[in-house]
Motif scaffolding. Structure first.
Motif, short mmCIF file in Angstrom:
data_model
loop_
_atom_site.label_atom_id
_atom_site.label_comp_id
_atom_site.label_asym_id
_atom_site.label_seq_id
_atom_site.Cartn_x
_atom_site.Cartn_y
_atom_site.Cartn_z
N VAL A 60 36.56 -6.25 -3.06
CA VAL A 60 35.41 -5.06 -2.26
C VAL A 60 35.04 -5.29 -1.10
O VAL A 60 34.53 -5.01 0.55
N LEU A 61 34.03 -7.00 -1.18
CA LEU A 61 33.72 -7.14 0.13
C LEU A 61 33.91 -7.45 1.22
O LEU A 61 33.51 -7.49 2.38
N LEU A 62 35.59 -7.61 1.53
CA LEU A 62 36.29 -8.26 2.47
C LEU A 62 36.28 -6.57 3.26
O LEU A 62 35.92 -6.51 4.07
N TRP A 63 36.81 -5.88 1.97
CA TRP A 63 37.05 -4.46 2.77
C TRP A 63 35.58 -4.17 2.94
O TRP A 63 35.67 -2.87 4.48
N ILE A 64 34.73 -3.87 2.81
CA ILE A 64 33.61 -3.97 3.79
C ILE A 64 33.01 -4.18 4.85
O ILE A 64 32.71 -3.40 5.51
N THR A 65 33.48 -5.46 4.50
CA THR A 65 33.44 -6.43 6.45
C THR A 65 34.60 -6.13 6.83
O THR A 65 34.30 -5.85 8.13
N ILE A 66 35.25 -5.51 6.40
CA ILE A 66 36.67 -4.99 7.88
C ILE A 66 35.76 -3.79 8.19
O ILE A 66 36.03 -3.30 8.99
N GLY A 67 35.05 -2.78 6.83
CA GLY A 67 34.33 -1.44 7.83
C GLY A 67 33.17 -1.76 8.93
O GLY A 67 33.67 -1.07 9.78
N PHE A 68 32.64 -2.97 8.29
CA PHE A 68 31.82 -2.49 9.32
C PHE A 68 32.21 -3.43 10.92
O PHE A 68 31.75 -3.62 11.83
N GLY A 81 26.64 -0.72 1.98
CA GLY A 81 25.71 -1.69 1.02
C GLY A 81 26.07 -1.41 -0.19
O GLY A 81 26.03 -2.13 -1.36
N ALA A 82 26.18 0.11 -1.10
CA ALA A 82 26.20 0.52 -1.95
C ALA A 82 27.11 -0.15 -2.93
O ALA A 82 27.19 0.38 -4.44
N ILE A 83 28.25 0.45 -2.37
CA ILE A 83 29.78 0.31 -2.49
C ILE A 83 30.10 -0.62 -4.30
O ILE A 83 30.56 -0.74 -4.79
#
Length: 218
Positions: free
Chosen positions: A188-196, A172-174
């Motif tokens: 960035v948010l897309l990659w975080i979504t994919i990661g989760f 969440g800090a990324i």
């Protein structure tokens, strides 16, 4: 597409560090919340009124308190009581305290699915409360408890992002770090979504597998 992939490859170490800490935070908090939640669940069905009151009070207070306030209390208020917690320790503790209330309710609900006659028969044989709970009730309640328990753990995995607001480097800090580097936040948010999605998918598959395997006949 090239720009989208570049955001990941150029900042690979930050993504790895963020999600590694997220998994670490999740695993430690999951163990703590399961232990505390099962204990509280035992309190909720205990024959001792004081323990039942304590369990019910804990659940009612914590479950109705926003997780952000639990974090804020541990980060800002607890140090004033001369209890020193670093940000990671505060995050582990906050997630454990908060999630344990939901684990407790899953345990209590699972125990309630076991016919009362089972406990009465065990007590008639001279078994203590601890023996009845550990050897008779919980083994039968387990198959009713596990699927909703997985939902609680999935929710906790997503709740780890709250720690980003309290100086904990996790997924969440990324975005804040990436904003300083001038990276496009949408990617960035897309990659975080994919990661989760990658982290949550095994838990979802396990949940569905257990639901099929341990489906309670109705």
């Amino acid at each position: 597409m090239t720009e989208f992939l570049r955001v990941l490859t150029d900042n690979w170490e930050l993504f790895v560090d963020g999600f590694t800490n997220t998994v670490y935070l999740f695993l430690i908090s999951a163990v703590g919340s399961l232990v505390l939640g099962v204990l509280l669940g035992a309190f909720r069905v205990s024959p001792i009124p004081t323990l039942r009151w304590f369990g019910a009070t804990y659940v009612n207070i914590v479950r109705n308190t926003p997780l952000t306030l639990v974090f804020a209390f541990l980060v800002f208020a607890v140090p004033k009581l001369d209890v020193n917690l670093d940000y990671d320790q505060a995050a582990f503790t906050a997630l454990t305290i908060y999630t344990a209330a939901f684990v407790c309710e899953v345990v209590r609900s699972g125990i309630n699915t076991v016919p009362t006659g089972q406990a009465e028969a065990a007590r008639a044989l001279g078994m203590t409360f601890d023996q009845v709970l550990g050897q008779v009730i919980l083994p039968q309640a387990l198959r009713a408890m596990v699927p909703p328990m997985m939902s609680v753990l999935i929710a906790m995995l997503k709740n780890t992002t709250v720690a980003a607001g309290f100086s904990v480097l996790e997924a969440g800090a990324i975005p804040a770090y990436m904003a300083e580097r001038g990276e496009p936040q949408f990617y960035v948010l897309l990659w975080i979504t994919i990661g989760f999605l990658i982290l949550i998918s095994p838990l979802v598959l396990l949940q569905r597998s257990l639901e099929r395997k341990w489906a309670v006949a109705r």
